[in-house]
Scaffold this motif. Sequence first.
Motif, mmCIF file in Angstrom:
data_model
loop_
_atom_site.group_PDB
_atom_site.id
_atom_site.type_symbol
_atom_site.label_atom_id
_atom_site.label_comp_id
_atom_site.label_asym_id
_atom_site.label_seq_id
_atom_site.Cartn_x
_atom_site.Cartn_y
_atom_site.Cartn_z
ATOM 1 N N ARG A 22 -23.527 -34.463 33.425
ATOM 2 C CA ARG A 22 -22.272 -35.122 33.754
ATOM 3 C C ARG A 22 -21.369 -34.153 34.511
ATOM 4 N NH1 ARG A 22 -18.827 -38.976 30.803
ATOM 5 N NH2 ARG A 22 -16.713 -38.804 31.639
ATOM 6 N N ARG A 23 -20.738 -34.624 35.568
ATOM 7 C CA ARG A 23 -19.756 -33.836 36.300
ATOM 8 C C ARG A 23 -18.440 -33.841 35.539
ATOM 9 N NH1 ARG A 23 -15.888 -35.197 40.216
ATOM 10 N NH2 ARG A 23 -15.484 -33.597 41.803
ATOM 11 N N LEU A 24 -17.825 -32.674 35.420
ATOM 12 C CA LEU A 24 -16.571 -32.547 34.678
ATOM 13 C C LEU A 24 -15.650 -31.606 35.455
ATOM 14 C CD1 LEU A 24 -16.052 -32.385 30.926
ATOM 15 C CD2 LEU A 24 -15.066 -30.531 32.276
ATOM 16 N N THR A 25 -14.406 -32.021 35.672
ATOM 17 C CA THR A 25 -13.478 -31.219 36.473
ATOM 18 C C THR A 25 -12.205 -30.898 35.702
ATOM 19 O OG1 THR A 25 -12.586 -33.238 37.480
ATOM 20 C CG2 THR A 25 -14.320 -32.079 38.688
ATOM 21 N N VAL A 26 -11.663 -29.727 36.021
ATOM 22 C CA VAL A 26 -10.408 -29.255 35.417
ATOM 23 C C VAL A 26 -9.483 -28.818 36.544
ATOM 24 C CG1 VAL A 26 -9.328 -27.605 33.835
ATOM 25 C CG2 VAL A 26 -11.630 -28.483 33.355
ATOM 26 N N GLN A 53 -8.480 -37.295 40.192
ATOM 27 C CA GLN A 53 -8.930 -37.792 38.886
ATOM 28 C C GLN A 53 -9.726 -36.750 38.097
ATOM 29 O OE1 GLN A 53 -10.452 -41.819 38.758
ATOM 30 N NE2 GLN A 53 -9.275 -42.409 40.566
ATOM 31 N N PRO A 54 -9.174 -35.553 37.906
ATOM 32 C CA PRO A 54 -9.884 -34.563 37.083
ATOM 33 C C PRO A 54 -9.970 -35.025 35.630
ATOM 34 C CG PRO A 54 -7.661 -33.832 37.601
ATOM 35 C CD PRO A 54 -7.874 -35.084 38.370
ATOM 36 N N ARG A 291 -24.286 -26.035 26.945
ATOM 37 C CA ARG A 291 -24.251 -27.333 27.618
ATOM 38 C C ARG A 291 -23.455 -27.295 28.922
ATOM 39 N NH1 ARG A 291 -22.826 -32.552 24.317
ATOM 40 N NH2 ARG A 291 -23.642 -33.379 26.303
ATOM 41 N N LEU A 292 -22.711 -26.215 29.148
ATOM 42 C CA LEU A 292 -21.769 -26.179 30.263
ATOM 43 C C LEU A 292 -22.278 -25.272 31.375
ATOM 44 C CD1 LEU A 292 -18.842 -27.321 30.812
ATOM 45 C CD2 LEU A 292 -18.045 -25.010 30.237
ATOM 46 N N ARG A 293 -22.164 -25.756 32.605
ATOM 47 C CA ARG A 293 -22.540 -24.936 33.744
ATOM 48 C C ARG A 293 -21.435 -25.010 34.799
ATOM 49 N NH1 ARG A 293 -28.334 -24.840 36.994
ATOM 50 N NH2 ARG A 293 -27.816 -23.119 38.400
ATOM 51 N N LEU A 294 -20.981 -23.852 35.236
ATOM 52 C CA LEU A 294 -19.958 -23.756 36.278
ATOM 53 C C LEU A 294 -20.601 -24.020 37.634
ATOM 54 C CD1 LEU A 294 -17.114 -22.930 37.289
ATOM 55 C CD2 LEU A 294 -17.892 -20.547 37.196
ATOM 56 N N THR A 337 -15.110 -27.350 39.007
ATOM 57 C CA THR A 337 -16.111 -28.361 38.698
ATOM 58 C C THR A 337 -17.215 -27.760 37.837
ATOM 59 O OG1 THR A 337 -15.701 -29.506 40.779
ATOM 60 C CG2 THR A 337 -17.754 -30.016 39.651
ATOM 61 N N PHE A 338 -17.543 -28.448 36.757
ATOM 62 C CA PHE A 338 -18.643 -28.073 35.853
ATOM 63 C C PHE A 338 -19.639 -29.221 35.799
ATOM 64 C CE2 PHE A 338 -14.762 -26.080 34.272
ATOM 65 C CZ PHE A 338 -15.137 -24.783 34.017
#
Length: 341
Positions: A22-26, A53-54, A291-294, A337-338
Amino acid sequence: MNKHFLLTVLLLGLIVGPAAARRLTVLQWNIWQEGTMVPGGYEAVADEIARLQPDFVTLSEVRNYHGTRFCDRIVNSLRERGVTYYSFFSDDSGLLSRHPITDSLTVFPLNDDHGSIHKLVAQVDGQEFAVYTAHLDYLDDAYYNVRGYDGSTWKEIPLPTSVAEVLERNDCSRRDDAIRNFLKEAEKDRQQGRIVMLGGDFNEPSHLDWTRDTKDLFDHHGLIVPWTVPLLLDNAGYTDAYRTVHPDVRSHPGFTFPSDNPLVPVKKLTWAPKADERDRIDYVFFSPHPRLRLRKAVLFGPRGCIVRNERTEETSRDPFVLPLDVWPTDHKGVLVTFTLR
């Protein structure tokens, strides 16, 4: 029966493959007193968040003007634009989430402009995130001292002669106190398996930026400064997203302050008119997790900075997401983006 079932599951796994990430943004964004310093600034804040829309937005310089809580007001404005966000009330810094908030906490309350840190907890695809926002003490900014300006009164002063003198002045702020509060609280989150994110305007450069490679650039005056807030985070195992993606500080300096803004007079954009005061003081840090990848980190805003009271176009290789129209602040944001596996 069980053997056939297991074989079927295995074959399906080989055919379908692993679950898609899943794409996840901050987004970290100092909005300069809620965009009120710029004509049309508040509407621009809402427009830009609705565009990008982060998943999480960490906001700095939240002032709760107009007799309403800014985070509540911006959530309503985003809803009018067809975008749903959830918020945690805060002062000085604020938090927005695309995901329902399950918990929230003030970690370092605002006290006479000495900074603030707030936290929310939300779940994304079964993974809990603890997201923190920070707007740290701006009353004693020692990186101005290096350029011959008092970081408390903004008056011209003699240049410091040593790194020790810079750090002694830096100790006057409460930024380290705030970050130690964060580290103590965030350790509880990490022990619970949560992914920790920290976005903020630290009002302090990074030890990764004031290095041997940059000591004679940007009015650093030959100083290599181990700025303490990012160093505390680094030593505690947190990752600086932008500097990790872009490790070359010369080609990708990542300046976020001061940002040029064509709608605002230059004298309102700079505290040190005779100096080259470009700095990276807005950050997104995170705790590494399986679970997280930069994936990506970009600056958000106009390319221009203010150098010696003049507007200048950046020639660095920093990647940018340029604004739609009105730029509501004197900072550039950081959009990271992660992927979540």
